[in-house]
Every structure is written in C-alpha cells, then in structure tokens.
Scaffold this motif. Sequence first.
Motif, PDB file in Angstrom:
ATOM      1  N   ILE A 118       0.831  -1.212   0.000  1.00 39.59           N
ATOM      2  CA  ILE A 118       0.000   0.000   0.000  1.00 39.59           C
ATOM      3  C   ILE A 118       0.863   1.259   0.000  1.00 39.59           C
ATOM      4  N   SER A 119       1.932   1.243   0.778  1.00 38.33           N
ATOM      5  CA  SER A 119       2.762   2.439   0.945  1.00 38.33           C
ATOM      6  C   SER A 119       3.410   2.911  -0.353  1.00 38.33           C
ATOM      7  N   LYS A 120       3.543   2.017  -1.325  1.00 38.28           N
ATOM      8  CA  LYS A 120       4.170   2.386  -2.598  1.00 38.28           C
ATOM      9  C   LYS A 120       3.334   3.413  -3.359  1.00 38.28           C
ATOM     10  N   PHE A 121       2.053   3.505  -3.022  1.00 39.53           N
ATOM     11  CA  PHE A 121       1.159   4.418  -3.722  1.00 39.53           C
ATOM     12  C   PHE A 121       0.949   5.731  -2.968  1.00 39.53           C
ATOM     13  N   ILE A 122       1.600   5.864  -1.818  1.00 41.21           N
ATOM     14  CA  ILE A 122       1.476   7.095  -1.027  1.00 41.21           C
ATOM     15  C   ILE A 122       2.831   7.796  -1.030  1.00 41.21           C
ATOM     16  N   PRO A 123       2.939   8.936  -1.703  1.00 39.57           N
ATOM     17  CA  PRO A 123       4.224   9.628  -1.841  1.00 39.57           C
ATOM     18  C   PRO A 123       4.927   9.863  -0.506  1.00 39.57           C
ATOM     19  N   GLY A 124       6.204   9.494  -0.467  1.00 43.70           N
ATOM     20  CA  GLY A 124       7.045   9.849   0.669  1.00 43.70           C
ATOM     21  C   GLY A 124       7.052   8.908   1.855  1.00 43.70           C
ATOM     22  N   ILE A 125       6.311   7.780   1.816  1.00 43.82           N
ATOM     23  CA  ILE A 125       6.290   6.929   3.017  1.00 43.82           C
ATOM     24  C   ILE A 125       6.814   5.503   2.786  1.00 43.82           C
ATOM     25  N   SER A 146       6.820  -8.823  -0.640  1.00 39.34           N
ATOM     26  CA  SER A 146       5.996  -7.630  -0.842  1.00 39.34           C
ATOM     27  C   SER A 146       6.791  -6.526  -1.532  1.00 39.34           C
ATOM     28  N   ILE A 147       8.019  -6.329  -1.080  1.00 37.53           N
ATOM     29  CA  ILE A 147       8.882  -5.311  -1.681  1.00 37.53           C
ATOM     30  C   ILE A 147       9.141  -5.622  -3.148  1.00 37.53           C
ATOM     31  N   LEU A 148       9.502  -6.867  -3.418  1.00 39.38           N
ATOM     32  CA  LEU A 148       9.846  -7.256  -4.786  1.00 39.38           C
ATOM     33  C   LEU A 148       8.643  -7.188  -5.725  1.00 39.38           C
ATOM     34  N   SER A 149       7.500  -7.682  -5.288  1.00 41.86           N
ATOM     35  CA  SER A 149       6.323  -7.729  -6.159  1.00 41.86           C
ATOM     36  C   SER A 149       5.811  -6.339  -6.518  1.00 41.86           C
ATOM     37  N   ILE A 150       5.680  -5.465  -5.513  1.00 41.29           N
ATOM     38  CA  ILE A 150       5.146  -4.134  -5.800  1.00 41.29           C
ATOM     39  C   ILE A 150       6.177  -3.289  -6.549  1.00 41.29           C
ATOM     40  N   THR A 151       7.448  -3.496  -6.271  1.00 38.52           N
ATOM     41  CA  THR A 151       8.498  -2.774  -6.991  1.00 38.52           C
ATOM     42  C   THR A 151       8.499  -3.160  -8.461  1.00 38.52           C
ATOM     43  N   ALA A 152       8.394  -4.457  -8.738  1.00 33.23           N
ATOM     44  CA  ALA A 152       8.384  -4.925 -10.124  1.00 33.23           C
ATOM     45  C   ALA A 152       7.190  -4.352 -10.882  1.00 33.23           C
ATOM     46  N   LEU A 153       6.013  -4.422 -10.287  1.00 39.01           N
ATOM     47  CA  LEU A 153       4.806  -3.904 -10.932  1.00 39.01           C
ATOM     48  C   LEU A 153       4.933  -2.401 -11.192  1.00 39.01           C
ATOM     49  N   HIS A 154       5.325  -1.673 -10.181  1.00 40.28           N
ATOM     50  CA  HIS A 154       5.457  -0.215 -10.251  1.00 40.28           C
ATOM     51  C   HIS A 154       6.480   0.212 -11.303  1.00 40.28           C
ATOM     52  N   HIS A 155       7.646  -0.406 -11.282  1.00 44.75           N
ATOM     53  CA  HIS A 155       8.729  -0.004 -12.188  1.00 44.75           C
ATOM     54  C   HIS A 155       8.444  -0.384 -13.641  1.00 44.75           C
ATOM     55  N   ILE A 156       7.929  -1.581 -13.848  1.00 45.01           N
ATOM     56  CA  ILE A 156       7.640  -2.029 -15.215  1.00 45.01           C
ATOM     57  C   ILE A 156       6.616  -1.111 -15.879  1.00 45.01           C
ATOM     58  N   ILE A 178      -2.740  10.601 -10.275  1.00 43.58           N
ATOM     59  CA  ILE A 178      -3.888   9.875 -10.815  1.00 43.58           C
ATOM     60  C   ILE A 178      -3.480   8.441 -11.116  1.00 43.58           C
ATOM     61  N   TYR A 179      -2.279   8.298 -11.714  1.00 46.80           N
ATOM     62  CA  TYR A 179      -1.750   6.959 -12.023  1.00 46.80           C
ATOM     63  C   TYR A 179      -1.645   6.121 -10.756  1.00 46.80           C
ATOM     64  N   ASN A 180      -1.134   6.703  -9.670  1.00 45.20           N
ATOM     65  CA  ASN A 180      -0.976   5.974  -8.410  1.00 45.20           C
ATOM     66  C   ASN A 180      -2.320   5.474  -7.878  1.00 45.20           C
ATOM     67  N   LYS A 181      -3.352   6.317  -8.009  1.00 41.26           N
ATOM     68  CA  LYS A 181      -4.676   5.934  -7.524  1.00 41.26           C
ATOM     69  C   LYS A 181      -5.227   4.754  -8.321  1.00 41.26           C
ATOM     70  N   VAL A 187      -4.341  -3.051  -7.871  1.00 40.07           N
ATOM     71  CA  VAL A 187      -3.690  -3.997  -6.949  1.00 40.07           C
ATOM     72  C   VAL A 187      -4.698  -4.557  -5.954  1.00 40.07           C
ATOM     73  N   ILE A 188      -5.549  -3.699  -5.415  1.00 44.43           N
ATOM     74  CA  ILE A 188      -6.575  -4.136  -4.459  1.00 44.43           C
ATOM     75  C   ILE A 188      -7.504  -5.166  -5.106  1.00 44.43           C
ATOM     76  N   VAL A 189      -7.936  -4.877  -6.336  1.00 44.99           N
ATOM     77  CA  VAL A 189      -8.842  -5.791  -7.056  1.00 44.99           C
ATOM     78  C   VAL A 189      -8.170  -7.145  -7.283  1.00 44.99           C
ATOM     79  N   ILE A 190      -6.894  -7.120  -7.700  1.00 45.42           N
ATOM     80  CA  ILE A 190      -6.152  -8.361  -7.943  1.00 45.42           C
ATOM     81  C   ILE A 190      -6.036  -9.188  -6.664  1.00 45.42           C
ATOM     82  N   ILE A 191      -5.745  -8.515  -5.552  1.00 39.12           N
ATOM     83  CA  ILE A 191      -5.592  -9.211  -4.269  1.00 39.12           C
ATOM     84  C   ILE A 191      -6.926  -9.815  -3.815  1.00 39.12           C
TER      85      ILE A 191
END
Length: 206
Positions: A118-125, A146-156, A178-181, A187-191
């Motif tokens: 979740i924190s990957k979508f909130i700037p600065g935390i 968690s770090i690897l999965s969200i990092t891969a999705l975000h970066h790709i 807007i992209y982050n939202k 991600v929530i839907v997939i989970i």
Amino acid sequence: MEKIIIEFAKDIVQSNILLSYIFFFISQSLQILFPPYPGDMVLILEGYLSELAGMNYILVNINAIMATFFSSVLLYRIGKKEEYKILNSKIVKYLFDTKKVDKLRKLFTKMGAFVIIISKFIPGIFSITVISAGIFKVKKRKAYLSILSITALHHIILIGLGKLLGENWTIILKKIEIYNKYLFVLVIVIIIIYFILIKVKRKLFE
C-alpha cells in the motif's frame, strides 16, 4: 534538481550505455535511501532514454527493480537490527517522516506485510514503511516478497510508459498522482480476486 538529472542522464545515455545502467541503478537506490530524490521521474525517463539509445528494455527493468529491492532490503535489515534506536538518528529524522511510525505499527498489526504494498502508492512513506517493517519484525520472507512484487509492478509500468510515450514522457509526470490511484485500485482488485480464488479452491477440495 529534476532538470539537472534529465540533462545528465541524456548526456550519459548518448556517450556510454554501461554508465547509463550504473547511473540508473544509483538513481533508484537514492530514491529509497534519500527520499527527496525524484525516483519516479527517473523511471519514466529511463523508459524514454532506453528507447532513444536502443538499450535492452528487459535489462533496464531488471536493473531498476534490483536497485530498489536491494536498497529496501538494506533499510529493512537496519530497522530490524537497530529497532526503535534508529528513529533517534538525526540523519533518519531528516530523511524520513519518523512521526508516522506509530501509525504504521497499528497498520502492520492489522495488515502485516500488505502495508508495504500500500505504501508504494502514497508519496514519501515507502522508505519509512520498510524501516518500520524491520522494527516491528514483519517476517522477512513476506516483507521481501511484498517489496519485490510491488516494486516490479510499479517499475515495469512506469518504464513502459516512458518507452511508449517517447518525447512526450513528461505528460505522465503531471498525472502521476492519478496513475498511483488507479494502480492502487488495480492492486486491491487483484488481491481480492486472489483471496476469493483461494477460498473457492479450499471449498472445492474439502
């Protein structure tokens, strides 16, 4: 800072591809270890410059993902080793918003390693969340995954957008919130779908 980074990156890509990978690796590491550094911008820029210079798209992604992953693991391990003592460091207080740690403790108690995603979508935390995961002894395997999965999705996605947009890559910077939202909702839907499938599978095989 952004203009200097952009010009520097363009110069490196045009002169030396190997140095380009090193620069991009350092940039993504700095985004985690020095949060004021504009890491998302560099990711989009990487996509654009990789297309411009004919860099290997897969290697560009792997390079960025590994830089973020290893830097995050470093913060997690520091948090786990030093625990609350690390929050008294002047450097840590300067770089990270340590006031959020108590709120993060409550979230980790309720949601576990999912807080990292979740924190990957909130700037600065994101960085302070990873440190907190170490402090609150979130299981290493779950934290790393968690770090690897969200990092891969975000970066790709960001690197892909930069590559796709080409010279218009700056457009996405104006719409990054807007992209982050949207990505967060995805991600929530997939989970949710994942957990539903697990429950259905268990009922079928009981």
